[in-house]
Design a protein around this motif. Structure first.
Motif, mmCIF file in Angstrom:
data_model
loop_
_atom_site.group_PDB
_atom_site.id
_atom_site.type_symbol
_atom_site.label_atom_id
_atom_site.label_comp_id
_atom_site.label_asym_id
_atom_site.label_seq_id
_atom_site.Cartn_x
_atom_site.Cartn_y
_atom_site.Cartn_z
ATOM 1 N N MET A 40 0.863 -1.292 0.071
ATOM 2 C CA MET A 40 -0.075 -0.061 -0.177
ATOM 3 C C MET A 40 0.574 1.251 0.136
ATOM 4 S SD MET A 40 -3.145 -0.969 2.559
ATOM 5 C CE MET A 40 -3.983 0.482 2.451
ATOM 6 N N GLU A 41 1.972 1.417 0.763
ATOM 7 C CA GLU A 41 2.757 2.391 0.831
ATOM 8 C C GLU A 41 3.431 2.744 -0.586
ATOM 9 O OE1 GLU A 41 6.652 3.697 3.463
ATOM 10 O OE2 GLU A 41 6.186 1.799 3.387
ATOM 11 N N SER A 42 3.903 1.572 -1.013
ATOM 12 C CA SER A 42 4.574 1.746 -2.526
ATOM 13 C C SER A 42 3.539 2.201 -3.696
ATOM 14 C CB SER A 42 4.930 0.548 -2.927
ATOM 15 O OG SER A 42 5.653 0.327 -4.219
ATOM 16 N N LEU A 43 2.248 1.693 -3.485
ATOM 17 C CA LEU A 43 1.317 1.995 -4.542
ATOM 18 C C LEU A 43 0.908 3.658 -4.156
ATOM 19 C CD1 LEU A 43 -0.976 1.314 -6.261
ATOM 20 C CD2 LEU A 43 -2.527 0.493 -4.347
ATOM 21 N N LYS A 78 3.225 10.518 -7.058
ATOM 22 C CA LYS A 78 4.118 10.948 -8.011
ATOM 23 C C LYS A 78 3.113 11.244 -9.221
ATOM 24 C CE LYS A 78 8.295 8.625 -6.088
ATOM 25 N NZ LYS A 78 9.307 7.713 -6.434
ATOM 26 N N GLY A 79 2.092 10.661 -9.379
ATOM 27 C CA GLY A 79 1.459 10.827 -10.580
ATOM 28 C C GLY A 79 1.644 9.596 -11.493
ATOM 29 N N GLU A 80 2.285 8.601 -10.940
ATOM 30 C CA GLU A 80 2.496 7.240 -11.938
ATOM 31 C C GLU A 80 1.307 6.535 -11.872
ATOM 32 O OE1 GLU A 80 7.279 7.295 -10.789
ATOM 33 O OE2 GLU A 80 5.784 5.812 -9.875
ATOM 34 N N VAL A 81 0.450 6.478 -10.913
ATOM 35 C CA VAL A 81 -0.733 5.873 -10.906
ATOM 36 C C VAL A 81 -1.841 6.383 -10.647
ATOM 37 C CG1 VAL A 81 -1.979 3.705 -9.699
ATOM 38 C CG2 VAL A 81 0.556 3.609 -10.091
ATOM 39 N N ARG A 82 -2.781 6.247 -11.400
ATOM 40 C CA ARG A 82 -4.369 6.822 -11.027
ATOM 41 C C ARG A 82 -5.236 6.053 -10.449
ATOM 42 N NH1 ARG A 82 -8.265 6.050 -15.145
ATOM 43 N NH2 ARG A 82 -7.361 4.821 -16.862
ATOM 44 N N LEU A 83 -6.315 6.742 -9.650
ATOM 45 C CA LEU A 83 -7.129 5.948 -8.758
ATOM 46 C C LEU A 83 -8.142 5.407 -9.678
ATOM 47 C CD1 LEU A 83 -6.979 7.977 -5.487
ATOM 48 C CD2 LEU A 83 -6.701 5.699 -5.713
ATOM 49 N N THR A 84 -8.629 4.132 -9.744
ATOM 50 C CA THR A 84 -9.642 3.755 -10.629
ATOM 51 C C THR A 84 -10.528 3.036 -9.794
ATOM 52 O OG1 THR A 84 -8.469 1.852 -11.124
ATOM 53 C CG2 THR A 84 -8.194 3.647 -12.650
ATOM 54 N N THR A 85 -11.855 2.590 -10.177
ATOM 55 C CA THR A 85 -12.611 1.770 -9.573
ATOM 56 C C THR A 85 -12.049 0.440 -9.123
ATOM 57 O OG1 THR A 85 -14.556 2.517 -10.665
ATOM 58 C CG2 THR A 85 -15.032 0.476 -9.501
ATOM 59 N N PRO A 86 -11.361 -0.294 -10.081
ATOM 60 C CA PRO A 86 -10.854 -1.551 -9.590
ATOM 61 C C PRO A 86 -10.065 -1.544 -8.426
ATOM 62 C CG PRO A 86 -10.824 -1.461 -12.009
ATOM 63 C CD PRO A 86 -11.207 -0.153 -11.441
ATOM 64 N N LEU A 87 -8.994 -0.282 -8.316
ATOM 65 C CA LEU A 87 -8.164 0.004 -7.480
ATOM 66 C C LEU A 87 -8.731 0.120 -6.191
ATOM 67 C CD1 LEU A 87 -5.285 0.211 -6.415
ATOM 68 C CD2 LEU A 87 -5.062 2.319 -7.642
ATOM 69 N N PHE A 88 -9.655 0.914 -6.130
ATOM 70 C CA PHE A 88 -10.587 1.381 -4.807
ATOM 71 C C PHE A 88 -10.980 -0.145 -4.246
ATOM 72 C CE2 PHE A 88 -11.134 5.785 -6.043
ATOM 73 C CZ PHE A 88 -10.490 6.292 -4.974
ATOM 74 N N ASP A 89 -11.789 -0.900 -5.109
ATOM 75 C CA ASP A 89 -12.233 -2.115 -4.701
ATOM 76 C C ASP A 89 -11.116 -3.036 -3.970
ATOM 77 O OD1 ASP A 89 -14.604 -1.439 -5.437
ATOM 78 O OD2 ASP A 89 -14.869 -2.351 -7.240
ATOM 79 N N ALA A 90 -10.063 -3.240 -4.551
ATOM 80 C CA ALA A 90 -8.950 -3.912 -4.048
ATOM 81 C C ALA A 90 -8.434 -3.482 -3.006
ATOM 82 C CB ALA A 90 -7.806 -4.032 -5.088
ATOM 83 N N ILE A 110 -2.490 -4.434 -10.192
ATOM 84 C CA ILE A 110 -3.121 -3.160 -10.422
ATOM 85 C C ILE A 110 -1.978 -1.983 -10.545
ATOM 86 C CG2 ILE A 110 -4.929 -1.395 -10.081
ATOM 87 C CD1 ILE A 110 -6.477 -3.708 -8.760
ATOM 88 N N HIS A 111 -1.127 -1.967 -9.797
ATOM 89 C CA HIS A 111 -0.019 -1.177 -9.633
ATOM 90 C C HIS A 111 0.800 -1.027 -10.752
ATOM 91 C CE1 HIS A 111 3.428 0.644 -6.947
ATOM 92 N NE2 HIS A 111 3.141 1.300 -7.932
ATOM 93 N N LYS A 112 1.269 -2.386 -11.048
ATOM 94 C CA LYS A 112 2.277 -2.687 -12.172
ATOM 95 C C LYS A 112 1.429 -2.294 -13.497
ATOM 96 C CE LYS A 112 5.086 -6.003 -9.958
ATOM 97 N NZ LYS A 112 5.374 -7.418 -9.940
ATOM 98 N N SER A 113 0.139 -2.573 -13.759
ATOM 99 C CA SER A 113 -0.514 -2.743 -15.029
ATOM 100 C C SER A 113 -0.761 -0.899 -15.181
ATOM 101 C CB SER A 113 -1.682 -3.348 -14.915
ATOM 102 O OG SER A 113 -2.658 -2.901 -14.080
ATOM 103 N N THR A 114 -0.984 -0.271 -14.100
ATOM 104 C CA THR A 114 -1.313 1.167 -14.432
ATOM 105 C C THR A 114 -0.135 2.079 -14.334
ATOM 106 O OG1 THR A 114 -1.882 1.389 -12.075
ATOM 107 C CG2 THR A 114 -3.717 0.829 -13.484
ATOM 108 N N LEU A 115 1.008 1.656 -14.076
ATOM 109 C CA LEU A 115 2.238 2.442 -14.223
ATOM 110 C C LEU A 115 2.436 3.136 -15.750
ATOM 111 C CD1 LEU A 115 4.856 0.549 -12.001
ATOM 112 C CD2 LEU A 115 3.780 3.020 -11.818
ATOM 113 N N SER A 116 2.603 4.495 -15.711
ATOM 114 C CA SER A 116 2.825 4.990 -16.981
ATOM 115 C C SER A 116 1.583 5.261 -17.622
ATOM 116 C CB SER A 116 3.944 4.166 -17.922
ATOM 117 O OG SER A 116 4.981 4.003 -17.158
#
Length: 714
Positions: A76-79, A85-97, A134-140
């Motif tokens: 969670m800290e890494s996420l 930093k703006g590398e990952v955006r908050l999405t519904t799947p991320l909130f649910d996870a 989710i973290h890796k798939s949404t980077l960049s």
């Protein structure tokens, strides 16, 4: 490990649990805020706060060697570092996870003392894998604005919980505080409250001395009495101040409970496919920690009621001209005399008064004639009786008429009241009023059949002296007219089971009457004497006397006598049931049951045999079918009063059987109970859509559940 080390570890883990709950709640509140407000400076600071909370929890978990918690916090800290930093955006799947991860964290904390049986490892690992994926798939995949700052894309959620503005403000913390367990404070309070008995004892001796002095009028004795009175005043003030200060230390803000509710609403709204927002006001109002813990379940049940029964689906709301999003409001307010008011309101469909009356008549709460003369308030109060429900569709947790009765009982035991108002398509409002603190007990000392009893003052509505001629009769039952309504009358000792009844003395003789009430009913009780109001503390009966009915505990009078305290709610309920002549009702029910035929469709021979035995032993006629096809064919040639059917069956399942029967006019109103091995909201919803009347899960299956449902439907 020696005893000192073990004791230190216990204290360390206890401290961690308290700290972890604080971090958990802060993260949940932050996520709920971010779902609603996904951009702006406040969102950035909230992301930073969640990042810091995860970091702090990680360190605390590492200190006590809780590696699963630490591993989760690392992810969670890494996420959130990437989100910062703006590398990952908050999405519904991320909130649910994230919410799923926090659910497991809370489960761990709730079951902290039984860690070996929590079975968390596999769930933890799966959640961590989900978050990492989710973290890796949404980077960049960041959306860059023209200023170079990132934007968090708003998600289309079924719910956007929010709370009052006070939650968005930083909470002021008292720097001069120490942590002390509530258990220790409660122990100190219990010891302090024992001094209340001293107040009663001083009062007793003062009265005894005054009585002696009135007979002999000794000047020296009068001087002693005056000194005793002055000492009594000082002692009373000191005892009152001590107990009040300790009680104040046990006060907590409602926010410590209500912070959980936005997430509860979010989860349930997604479960029931509804869009609902929640507003919470007055959450900084403080109340006794012990009351707050006890009122949690009733409030959760009311919120679940609002979502399940009250607020319509988006489609239904649009048809009615409402916004697609339903609204729930919780308002906490301080009232005079150290009372707290809790309002829980929704803007849903409202409660069907006709269904409440029908259910009440069917369950013997009232008769059809009495129902015609009920006020609106009296009609809505019926829903707090066991067995009364405004819902047609019955499940293991809904439609049985038990939930609201349990809520009312809990509120009454806390010394509070609950009222309901509702309007068609406008919504429903529950008002709960509770004491701010569990106060020192006050009650009326009475004598009934030579035995002293204490009646809690909070349950006493009025004391009266009436003539025998003022008693009227409804059949064989006595009643009196009070405030324009007929109130049942019984001698207190008879109600407690001693056998003494009202005597048939001449019409000019007087009777002492107590009008007692709970949240739903009033009853009049005759007693031999009404002495005075007493102040004291309630002592529990002990494990040997746990099953004693209608007695809440005991208190000690000033002269040392131990006196039972009446449990008014149980007393009124027992009399209300007996006044309906249960023997006669049961006999009629048995006669009716022998005429009723029930068809059982179940492919398992074991379950089929069990169901048949349950039903036949209750006086019904039962016939069985091995699947839906056979059941459908039987129903084409024979008439039945009710069908019990499994869902999963070869040939034709329970849903298909229900749908085919509803297509036929002669079976359009035939009661159908679905019985299934797995509980599923989708199956419950589908069963309702197909036209079933009830849904029972075999896993929590009890004979009483099935029979109670059958009785409600036929």
């Amino acid at each position: 490990m020696n005893n000192d080390q073990e004791e230190f570890l216990k204290e360390l883990l206890a401290d961690f649990k308290i700290e972890a709950y604080e971090h958990y709640q802060s993260i949940v509140s932050g996520l709920l805020y971010l779902e609603k407000e996904s951009d702006g400076e406040n969102s950035k600071s909230m992301i930073e706060q969640i990042f810091r909370e995860a970091h702090s929890l990680k360190g605390a978990a590492r200190a006590v060697n809780l590696l699963d918690i630490e591993k989760l916090c690392v992810v969670m800290e890494s996420l959130f570092n990437s989100i910062k930093k703006g590398e990952v955006r908050l999405t519904t799947p991320l909130f649910d996870a994230l919410y799923s991860a926090l659910d497991i964290l809370k489960f761990f904390l709730d079951n902290f003392d039984n860690r070996e049986n929590t079975g968390l490892s596999s769930n933890f690992n799966q959640i961590i894998k989900n978050l990492e994926f989710i973290h890796k798939s949404t980077l960049s995949q960041i959306i860059i604005s023209s200023t170079g700052e990132y934007e968090m894309q708003k998600t289309q959620m079924g719910i956007e919980p929010h709370v009052g503005s006070s939650q968005e403000r930083p909470v002021e913390r008292d720097s001069e505080t120490i942590r002390i367990s509530s258990k220790k404070l409660v122990n100190i309070l219990n010891q302090a409250e024992n001094f209340v008995t001293f107040k009663s004892t001083l009062e007793y001796f003062k009265n005894e001395l005054s009585s002696i002095n009135s007979r002999i009028h000794e000047e020296n004795l009068e001087h002693v009495i005056n000194n005793l009175i002055n000492f009594q005043l000082v002692a009373n003030r000191m005892i009152n101040d001590l107990t009040l200060d300790i009680k104040s230390s046990l006060l907590l803000p409602f926010s410590s409970l209500l912070n959980l509710f936005p997430k509860i609403v979010r989860d349930l709204s997604k479960e029931y496919l509804k869009k609902i927002s929640i507003t919470i006001l007055g959450e900084n109002t403080v109340i006794d920690r012990r009351i707050l813990e006890e009122i949690k379940d009733p409030l959760v049940h009311l919120i679940r009621n609002c979502i399940d029964h009250g607020i319509e689906t988006p489609e239904e709301r649009r048809i009615k001209g409402k916004s697609a999003e339903g609204k729930i409001e919780i308002v906490i307010s301080q009232e005079p005399n150290r009372k707290i008011s809790i309002k829980v309101a929704d803007d849903g469909a409202g409660i069907d008064r006709d269904k409440i009356i029908q259910s009440s008549v069917k369950n013997g709460i009232i008769d059809s004639e009495s129902a015609k003369n009920l006020s609106e308030r009296e009609i809505y109060s019926l829903i707090f009786n066991s067995g009364v429900s405004s819902r047609d569709y019955i499940t293991d947790i809904s439609g049985r008429g038990l939930g609201m009765a349990i809520v009312a009982e809990k509120v009454a035991k806390l010394g509070g009241t609950i009222e309901l108002s509702s309007a068609k398509d406008k919504g429903s409002t529950f008002i709960i009023k509770l004491p701010q603190v569990l106060s020192i007990f006050r009650g009326i000392l009475v004598i009934s059949d030579a035995q002293a009893f204490i009646i809690p003052s909070v349950s006493l509505e009025k004391t009266l002296r009436i003539k025998q001629s003022d008693i009227s009769y409804i059949g064989s039952k006595r009643a009196i007219l009070y405030s324009g309504e007929s109130v049942g009358l019984v001698h207190l000792s008879e109600a407690l089971g001693s056998g003494k009844k009202l005597s048939g003395r001449n019409n000019d003789s007087y009777i002492n009457i107590l009008i007692l009430s709970n949240s739903q009913k009033k009853m009049a009780f005759a007693v031999d004497e009404i002495i005075e109001e007493q102040e004291g503390i309630v002592k529990e009966l002990g494990s040997q006397l746990l099953k004693v009915n209608k007695i809440a505990g005991v208190t000690v009078l000033g002269d040392g006598k131990v006196v039972p305290i009446i449990e008014v709610n149980e007393l009124i309920e027992s009399i209300s049931k007996s006044r309906h002549n249960p023997d006669e009702l049961n006999e009629n029910l048995k006669e009716d049951s022998e005429k009723k035929k029930i068809l059982i469709a179940e492919d398992s021979i074991t379950v089929r045999t069990m169901l048949r035995n349950f039903i036949e032993n209750s006086g019904y006629i039962a016939r069985t079918a091995v699947d839906g096809v056979e059941a459908y064919n039987i129903l084409q040639t024979e008439d039945f009063d009710l069908v019990v059917t499994d869902i999963e069956m070869p040939g034709m399942n329970g849903f298909e059987l229900t749908a085919k029967l509803r297509e036929q006019s002669k079976h359009s109103d035939l009661p159908i109970i679905l019985v299934t091995a797995l509980e599923s909201i989708d199956d419950q919803r589908k069963g309702m859509e197909m036209g079933a009347n009830a849904y029972i899960v075999k896993g929590s299956f009890e004979k009483s559940n099935l029979l109670e449902t059958i009785k409600r439907l036929i």
